[in-house]
Design a protein around this motif. Sequence first.
Motif, short mmCIF file in Angstrom:
data_model
loop_
_atom_site.label_atom_id
_atom_site.label_comp_id
_atom_site.label_asym_id
_atom_site.label_seq_id
_atom_site.Cartn_x
_atom_site.Cartn_y
_atom_site.Cartn_z
N ASP A 52 -117.91 -52.69 44.22
CA ASP A 52 -119.67 -52.59 43.90
C ASP A 52 -120.21 -51.46 44.80
N ALA A 53 -120.40 -51.91 45.53
CA ALA A 53 -120.49 -50.72 46.65
C ALA A 53 -120.30 -49.79 47.14
N GLN A 54 -119.21 -50.12 47.28
CA GLN A 54 -118.36 -48.72 47.29
C GLN A 54 -118.10 -48.17 46.61
N GLN A 55 -118.03 -48.13 45.02
CA GLN A 55 -118.21 -47.52 44.48
C GLN A 55 -119.41 -46.69 43.77
N ALA A 56 -120.65 -47.11 43.82
CA ALA A 56 -121.88 -46.54 44.19
C ALA A 56 -121.91 -45.65 45.48
N LEU A 57 -121.50 -45.30 46.82
CA LEU A 57 -121.68 -44.82 47.39
C LEU A 57 -120.60 -43.33 46.72
N ARG A 58 -119.94 -43.80 46.74
CA ARG A 58 -118.53 -42.78 45.94
C ARG A 58 -119.02 -42.06 44.87
N ALA A 59 -120.17 -42.37 44.04
CA ALA A 59 -121.26 -42.22 42.88
C ALA A 59 -121.97 -41.18 43.37
N LEU A 60 -122.61 -41.52 44.96
CA LEU A 60 -123.81 -41.24 45.23
C LEU A 60 -123.53 -39.70 45.84
N ILE A 61 -122.34 -40.32 46.72
CA ILE A 61 -121.98 -38.33 47.15
C ILE A 61 -121.77 -37.32 46.62
N LEU A 62 -121.21 -38.00 45.35
CA LEU A 62 -120.82 -36.85 44.09
C LEU A 62 -122.35 -36.70 43.38
N GLU A 63 -123.00 -37.35 43.08
CA GLU A 63 -124.37 -36.85 42.48
C GLU A 63 -125.72 -35.99 43.68
N ARG A 64 -125.65 -36.19 44.84
CA ARG A 64 -126.08 -34.97 46.15
C ARG A 64 -125.37 -34.63 46.56
N LEU A 65 -124.81 -33.26 45.97
CA LEU A 65 -124.40 -32.56 46.37
C LEU A 65 -125.19 -31.86 47.15
N GLU A 66 -126.71 -31.79 47.05
CA GLU A 66 -126.75 -30.96 47.98
C GLU A 66 -127.34 -31.72 49.03
N THR A 67 -126.98 -32.83 49.42
CA THR A 67 -127.45 -33.33 50.68
C THR A 67 -126.43 -34.26 51.53
N HIS A 68 -126.39 -33.93 53.04
CA HIS A 68 -125.11 -34.20 54.05
C HIS A 68 -124.89 -35.79 53.81
N PHE A 69 -123.77 -35.88 54.14
CA PHE A 69 -123.77 -37.55 54.04
C PHE A 69 -122.62 -37.82 55.71
N VAL A 70 -122.83 -38.88 56.71
CA VAL A 70 -122.26 -39.01 57.64
C VAL A 70 -122.23 -40.33 57.47
N LEU A 71 -120.65 -40.81 57.62
CA LEU A 71 -120.38 -42.08 57.69
C LEU A 71 -119.56 -42.37 58.92
N LEU A 72 -119.96 -43.63 59.79
CA LEU A 72 -119.34 -44.35 60.69
C LEU A 72 -118.78 -45.60 60.76
N SER A 73 -117.44 -45.57 61.13
CA SER A 73 -117.14 -46.46 60.75
C SER A 73 -116.09 -46.87 61.93
N ARG A 74 -115.79 -48.49 62.26
CA ARG A 74 -115.41 -48.30 64.05
C ARG A 74 -113.40 -48.54 63.23
N GLY A 75 -113.22 -48.33 61.83
CA GLY A 75 -111.60 -48.26 61.58
C GLY A 75 -111.29 -46.88 60.84
N ALA A 76 -110.13 -47.05 59.84
CA ALA A 76 -109.74 -45.50 59.26
C ALA A 76 -110.45 -45.33 57.99
N VAL A 77 -109.84 -43.84 57.76
CA VAL A 77 -110.75 -43.23 56.22
C VAL A 77 -109.89 -44.62 55.62
N PRO A 78 -111.10 -45.61 54.49
CA PRO A 78 -110.49 -46.22 53.52
C PRO A 78 -110.08 -46.15 52.61
N GLY A 79 -109.42 -46.61 51.30
CA GLY A 79 -108.66 -45.64 50.47
C GLY A 79 -110.17 -45.21 49.63
#
Length: 782
Positions: free
Chosen positions: A81-108
Amino acid sequence: MDQNIVLTTELQEKFKTAWAQRQVIFFSAPCGCGKSAAASALLEPYTVCRWDALSEPLEPAHNFTCDAVLLDNLQALKSPDAQQALRALILERLETHFVLLSRGAVPGWLASFRYERRMQVFETQNLMLDQETADKLLSLSGISPTPAEMSAIQKSCKGYPLALGILCHQMQGGRPYDETVDADVRRELFTHFQTAVYRRFKPMTRRLLLDLAPFEPFDVEFARILSGNSRAGELLGELQQDTSMFRYDDLHRCHFWPVFRQFLLWQQEREYSAEEQNWLYGRAALYYELHDNYKNALDCYTRCGEYQKVSELLIKNSEVHPGLAHYDEMEDYYRALPREQVLSSPALMAGMSMLSSICMDYDASEAWYLELERCAGRLKRSDADYKSVRGWLAYLDIALPQRSVGDILSKLTNVVSLLSSKEIVMPEFSVTSRLPSIMNGGKDFCAWSREDDDLYRKYRIPVSFLLKRDGVALPECAIAESKFEKGEEISGRMLDLLGRLEKIQKKGTPDIEFALIGLLVRLRIDQGEADRAIEHLEALRERFQRPDCQRFLPNLDALMCRIAMYQGNDEAVDTWYREKAPRDLLKLRVMLRYQYLTRAMVEIVYGKYQEALLVMAPLRPYFKAAHRVMDGIYLDLLTALCQFRSGDGGWQASLRAALDTCRDYQFIRPVSQYGAAILPLLEKGGWTADPAFLDRLTAAARKQAAQYPDFLRFRGDLPEPLSPAEMNVLRLLCHHKSNAEIGEILGIKLPTVKTYVSAVLRKLDVKNRGAVKDAALKLHLI
């Protein structure tokens, strides 16, 4: 930007481009690479909303007002649910930049952004600090290392931000950089890893990581067998997703991020007893042995002290991979065996005799031969080992480098007779020792070339019988090569040989296939078809990717480099020289002589004549002791080229030695292959021993020169050479020194520095200082 944070120019430019294109910016790197610090510094001009997936719930409905959303520890966001919420947020907020930090690879669940080019990924290599940036970091901490210290620091830390940060702390207060500082940095770094990374893993995962640490690369099957953990694949999958500690070689095999592996080995020493480590190496050795990976199996058996298994594998490997190359590759394992272990095995005594010989220790070689003779003298015909011991003696009589080919002829008929009557059992014998030649392979057969037709008729059948699989089409290939070296037409013979290629591949050995294709390649080059020659080798290289043929690749690559020199493919030549040419000149490896000579040819192209002579000098005693006529000709010709171009008057004596030998054997191609490079020497050398033969050599060299006019041409020529003072400025420019720093180091005034810099840019034909180093490297000025 924080004064204690430094970023490479490349990273800043890449971030600016991604920001301008409104891409999702994803930092994927292990602990300590400076993801958070770099992101904070890059986002300093903007308003930022921050979340940490480890400690705060994601609130997509939150009415935030900011330029960028920075989400740290993305790998901890496990809820669909949290993953889907973040995806939706990125798609909705086109005027906002998203910077994601992870110790892992880009998730599926975010991969589609990457595929659609709506995401820019910054990985470990993007965050590493180059020497210039690392120097700036130390300077901000009040540390001014010498150039030698800075080079050592960069070599040790490899640009890893956390290690450099710890180093700054250790060296503050004026502490000089030395081995103790390096040890303290590693100790503090590994202690940090214990808390920040290692202790966060489940005990089962920690155990698996420690088990795997000494062994690279590895795959899931290896991990399961080594650890005895049926869940190893599942655990590795979790680690792959949640960390960046692995680097994949292909779809299945991977290895550790080097810094993390060093930590794991350090940690293993603290957690595992000597018995546990030996058990681990023994288990790995068995896995490698069952998969016919003798090299790794021998490493592991040696590590756990299983010398009986080492001796068994050495004998088995010599049967699978006969020839001098086996002994060269396995030298360390032979040397590690106790003397009594060697004396207990005829095969090992023969191996030590051969190994000592190719290491140019002929006294030791003969001493081991005598030990084997003594062993044979103690045996009766009825003894089980009698036939094999006599077979090993016969093998050494033929294969030892110090035995001349004249000695071989005198013994060949007797050996074949003994084999036919089953009085001896002889190991397989490789004629080529993975070189692209029969005449100049495991042994030099130039002496046979004088009577090639008679010897072919007399010994074709016995040789084929003696050499078994290695004898398939060998006599036909050998006589064709002999005729080729003497400048005769062999197109008809080559057609016949190519008709036998399928039989060689099915019933023969890769050794003869490589020798045949090597001859075909040289024929193509002689006919002016270097492009077709490279096609043949590329096809063979593809065939030789299988495990049992990997040992041919270094010499195959060296041959491809030689063809690239005929083609004028400077990039391919540079790549081979930089990445694959043999580097160790302190210990002569005679099995690498083809690669050493190739390296010398490249250095002649670069104008490094003294370097080329240094590479070749250790080969001369071996060529003489092992009766290597053809290699001796190449050595004399290349030496003459170096001397001629560097103004050494001794070039005529070197050329004369080569031409005298060629005349003795009536060899044409060993000289003519150097074409345009050798022509001036032939014309000015004053060799008068045989004018008619010289005319033949010169005509053949002219033909090659017409086809490849730039072969072995010096590539470092500038229309206007740099003066010594300009060379000093060039070197400092390549170290990114400012005009003021250059003036201070060289003791010259700033206007003079500017004059020199302008001259360097003009002569190198570059427009700015940033292009100087690439141009200087390409011209081999540095």
